[in-house]
Design a protein around this motif. Structure first.
Motif, PDB file in Angstrom:
ATOM      1  N   GLY A 102       0.800  -1.220   0.000  1.00 35.15           N
ATOM      2  CA  GLY A 102       0.000   0.000   0.000  1.00 35.15           C
ATOM      3  C   GLY A 102       0.826   1.261   0.000  1.00 35.15           C
ATOM      4  N   GLN A 103       2.073   1.169  -0.478  1.00 34.63           N
ATOM      5  CA  GLN A 103       2.962   2.323  -0.505  1.00 34.63           C
ATOM      6  C   GLN A 103       3.030   2.904  -1.912  1.00 34.63           C
ATOM      7  N   PRO A 104       3.082   4.217  -2.045  1.00 33.17           N
ATOM      8  CA  PRO A 104       3.272   4.806  -3.374  1.00 33.17           C
ATOM      9  C   PRO A 104       4.647   4.438  -3.917  1.00 33.17           C
ATOM     10  N   CYS A 105       4.726   4.225  -5.211  1.00 32.09           N
ATOM     11  CA  CYS A 105       5.973   3.772  -5.821  1.00 32.09           C
ATOM     12  C   CYS A 105       7.018   4.884  -5.854  1.00 32.09           C
ATOM     13  N   SER A 106       8.254   4.475  -5.680  1.00 33.82           N
ATOM     14  CA  SER A 106       9.374   5.400  -5.715  1.00 33.82           C
ATOM     15  C   SER A 106      10.568   4.675  -6.321  1.00 33.82           C
ATOM     16  N   LEU A 107      11.150   5.236  -7.389  1.00 38.57           N
ATOM     17  CA  LEU A 107      12.326   4.622  -7.985  1.00 38.57           C
ATOM     18  C   LEU A 107      13.495   4.635  -7.000  1.00 38.57           C
ATOM     19  N   ARG A 108      13.557   5.676  -6.166  1.00 40.27           N
ATOM     20  CA  ARG A 108      14.608   5.731  -5.139  1.00 40.27           C
ATOM     21  C   ARG A 108      14.482   4.539  -4.197  1.00 40.27           C
ATOM     22  N   ARG A 109      13.261   4.215  -3.835  1.00 42.61           N
ATOM     23  CA  ARG A 109      13.037   3.065  -2.960  1.00 42.61           C
ATOM     24  C   ARG A 109      13.410   1.763  -3.672  1.00 42.61           C
ATOM     25  N   CYS A 110      13.092   1.666  -4.973  1.00 41.62           N
ATOM     26  CA  CYS A 110      13.463   0.483  -5.748  1.00 41.62           C
ATOM     27  C   CYS A 110      14.971   0.283  -5.738  1.00 41.62           C
ATOM     28  N   PHE A 111      15.726   1.357  -5.996  1.00 43.63           N
ATOM     29  CA  PHE A 111      17.187   1.257  -6.005  1.00 43.63           C
ATOM     30  C   PHE A 111      17.712   0.872  -4.621  1.00 43.63           C
ATOM     31  N   SER A 112      17.052   1.380  -3.569  1.00 46.84           N
ATOM     32  CA  SER A 112      17.482   1.047  -2.216  1.00 46.84           C
ATOM     33  C   SER A 112      17.300  -0.442  -1.935  1.00 46.84           C
ATOM     34  N   GLU A 113      16.163  -0.979  -2.331  1.00 50.70           N
ATOM     35  CA  GLU A 113      15.907  -2.398  -2.094  1.00 50.70           C
ATOM     36  C   GLU A 113      16.858  -3.264  -2.911  1.00 50.70           C
ATOM     37  N   GLU A 114      17.150  -2.842  -4.130  1.00 52.98           N
ATOM     38  CA  GLU A 114      18.116  -3.580  -4.938  1.00 52.98           C
ATOM     39  C   GLU A 114      19.501  -3.530  -4.303  1.00 52.98           C
ATOM     40  N   GLN A 115      19.858  -2.384  -3.728  1.00 54.88           N
ATOM     41  CA  GLN A 115      21.171  -2.236  -3.096  1.00 54.88           C
ATOM     42  C   GLN A 115      21.303  -3.157  -1.895  1.00 54.88           C
ATOM     43  N   ARG A 116      20.234  -3.282  -1.102  1.00 56.59           N
ATOM     44  CA  ARG A 116      20.293  -4.146   0.081  1.00 56.59           C
ATOM     45  C   ARG A 116      20.500  -5.604  -0.298  1.00 56.59           C
ATOM     46  N   ALA A 117      19.967  -6.000  -1.446  1.00 57.27           N
ATOM     47  CA  ALA A 117      20.106  -7.394  -1.882  1.00 57.27           C
ATOM     48  C   ALA A 117      21.236  -7.554  -2.893  1.00 57.27           C
ATOM     49  N   PHE A 118      22.068  -6.530  -3.040  1.00 59.09           N
ATOM     50  CA  PHE A 118      23.046  -6.488  -4.128  1.00 59.09           C
ATOM     51  C   PHE A 118      23.983  -7.694  -4.122  1.00 59.09           C
ATOM     52  N   ILE A 186      14.967 -13.371  -2.748  1.00 59.51           N
ATOM     53  CA  ILE A 186      16.136 -12.620  -2.304  1.00 59.51           C
ATOM     54  C   ILE A 186      15.769 -11.165  -2.027  1.00 59.51           C
ATOM     55  N   MET A 187      14.885 -10.589  -2.869  1.00 60.42           N
ATOM     56  CA  MET A 187      14.449  -9.217  -2.670  1.00 60.42           C
ATOM     57  C   MET A 187      13.570  -9.075  -1.428  1.00 60.42           C
ATOM     58  N   ASP A 188      12.823 -10.117  -1.106  1.00 61.02           N
ATOM     59  CA  ASP A 188      11.815 -10.031  -0.048  1.00 61.02           C
ATOM     60  C   ASP A 188      12.359 -10.404   1.328  1.00 61.02           C
ATOM     61  N   ARG A 189      13.262 -11.371   1.389  1.00 63.13           N
ATOM     62  CA  ARG A 189      13.711 -11.929   2.665  1.00 63.13           C
ATOM     63  C   ARG A 189      15.226 -11.901   2.796  1.00 63.13           C
ATOM     64  N   ARG A 190      15.695 -11.936   4.026  1.00 63.54           N
ATOM     65  CA  ARG A 190      17.132 -12.024   4.290  1.00 63.54           C
ATOM     66  C   ARG A 190      17.537 -13.489   4.190  1.00 63.54           C
ATOM     67  N   TRP A 270      11.713 -16.806   7.265  1.00 63.95           N
ATOM     68  CA  TRP A 270      12.884 -15.951   7.067  1.00 63.95           C
ATOM     69  C   TRP A 270      12.524 -14.509   7.369  1.00 63.95           C
ATOM     70  N   PRO A 271      13.395 -13.777   8.027  1.00 63.02           N
ATOM     71  CA  PRO A 271      13.096 -12.371   8.338  1.00 63.02           C
ATOM     72  C   PRO A 271      13.035 -11.521   7.073  1.00 63.02           C
ATOM     73  N   GLN A 272      12.121 -10.546   7.077  1.00 66.57           N
ATOM     74  CA  GLN A 272      12.034  -9.637   5.945  1.00 66.57           C
ATOM     75  C   GLN A 272      13.239  -8.703   5.935  1.00 66.57           C
ATOM     76  N   ARG A 273      13.563  -8.221   4.771  1.00 69.05           N
ATOM     77  CA  ARG A 273      14.645  -7.254   4.671  1.00 69.05           C
ATOM     78  C   ARG A 273      14.215  -5.954   5.322  1.00 69.05           C
ATOM     79  N   GLY A 274      15.170  -5.278   6.000  1.00 70.85           N
ATOM     80  CA  GLY A 274      14.860  -4.037   6.678  1.00 70.85           C
ATOM     81  C   GLY A 274      14.401  -2.970   5.715  1.00 70.85           C
ATOM     82  N   ASP A 275      13.669  -2.001   6.230  1.00 75.50           N
ATOM     83  CA  ASP A 275      13.130  -0.922   5.408  1.00 75.50           C
ATOM     84  C   ASP A 275      13.671   0.408   5.914  1.00 75.50           C
ATOM     85  N   GLU A 276      14.774   0.852   5.312  1.00 78.10           N
ATOM     86  CA  GLU A 276      15.409   2.086   5.777  1.00 78.10           C
ATOM     87  C   GLU A 276      14.644   3.330   5.383  1.00 78.10           C
TER      88      GLU A 276
END
Length: 286
Positions: A102-118, A186-190, A270-276
């Motif tokens: 239910g969150q509005p989309c943000s390309l910045r957020r997309c890049f952040s999530e990709e970086q965490r799972a890089f 990988i994107m969703d869980r640690r 599995w724990p979800q990836r953190g949301d900075e």
């Protein structure tokens, strides 16, 4: 069993080596496509941006192939696109994940999530690249065994595609099983890459009929790219329409892959990836 650690470095309880999967109906992938279309309508600009990037990368690769290797190298690279496409579609998983929350989309957020799972994404990308290079080598070998003149006829095409498809299907089946659900997980869980890949293979093998339908839908989605091979330079309008179609179908498949993962894999242990970005007012739930 695998062991994960909390953010402060303390060990957590051991986790299973593979996440359980649900049984799927044969028609389940059609439902994933329906949900993916809703995602594209909810975030058209973000989805089409990823589609445009993938098409642009494909055109650059095609140009390099034609410049340095010729038409048959282009055929090999186009056929091997399926090996690297899952990594290119990672951004669409992040978009669907945001919409699901239910969150509005943000390309910045997309890049952040990709970086965490890089790290794990790069491990998978390396595996895909190795398979792709082996396939490219196999494609070159097929070209050597079946040489053609400067103006190949339909018999040459059919022979090349027949042998190439038989060999390529083996590589494609392997990569399909490895990537069907691993990247969204990988994107969703640690989770580590090995656990995600084993989970994906297990789910594919346990849902063969549904996954055959899903593979057919993926082939249908990338068919505009293959159709471009048979369009002459004079048919610019047709080529433009095919590229437009590809820019739509590729992110559509990416969104559908996310919904397929959510419908198939139970990764709740599995724990979800953190949301900075949790405190960013631009990305808070509506």
């Amino acid at each position: 069993m695998t062991e994960t650690k909390t953010p402060d470095g303390q060990p957590e309880e051991e986790l299973p080596f593979v996440a359980p999967c649900r049984d799927l109906a044969v028609t389940a992938p059609l439902g994933w496509i329906g949900k993916a279309w809703k995602d594209m309508r909810s975030a058209p600009a973000h989805s089409l941006t990823y589609g445009a990037v993938i098409v642009a990368v494909s055109l650059i690769v095609a140009g390099v192939a034609m410049r340095f290797g010729g038409y048959w190298l282009l055929l090999t690279l186009i056929s091997g696109f399926i090996f690297v496409a899952p990594v290119l579609a990672v951004g669409t998983y992040a978009i669907s994940k945001q919409l699901e929350k239910g969150q509005p989309c943000s390309l910045r957020r997309c890049f952040s999530e990709e970086q965490r799972a890089f790290g794990n994404l790069m491990v998978f990308a390396l595996i895909s690249m190795i398979v792709f290079l082996v396939w490219a080598r196999a494609g070159s070998a097929i070209h050597v065994f079946f040489p053609v003149g400067e103006q190949p006829d339909w018999g040459d095409y059919l022979r090349f595609f027949g042998i190439g498809s038989a060999v390529g299907s083996i590589f494609a089946a392997v990569v399909f099983a490895l990537s069907a659900f691993s990247l969204p997980m990988i994107m969703d869980r640690r989770v580590d890459t090995v656990t995600a890949v084993v989970t994906s293979v297990n789910a594919v093998l346990r849902n063969k009929f549904a996954m055959t339908v899903w593979a057919g839908l993926i082939i249908l989605a990338v068919s505009p790219g293959f159709a471009l091979l048979f369009v002459s330079r004079e048919e610019g309008r047709v080529a433009a329409l095919l590229m437009l179609a590809l820019g739509i179908t590729l992110p559509l498949i990416g969104h559908a892959t996310w919904h397929g993962y959510r419908a198939t894999i139970d990764a709740s242990e599995w724990p979800q990836r953190g949301d900075e970005w949790a405190d960013d007012p631009d990305v808070r739930p509506a």
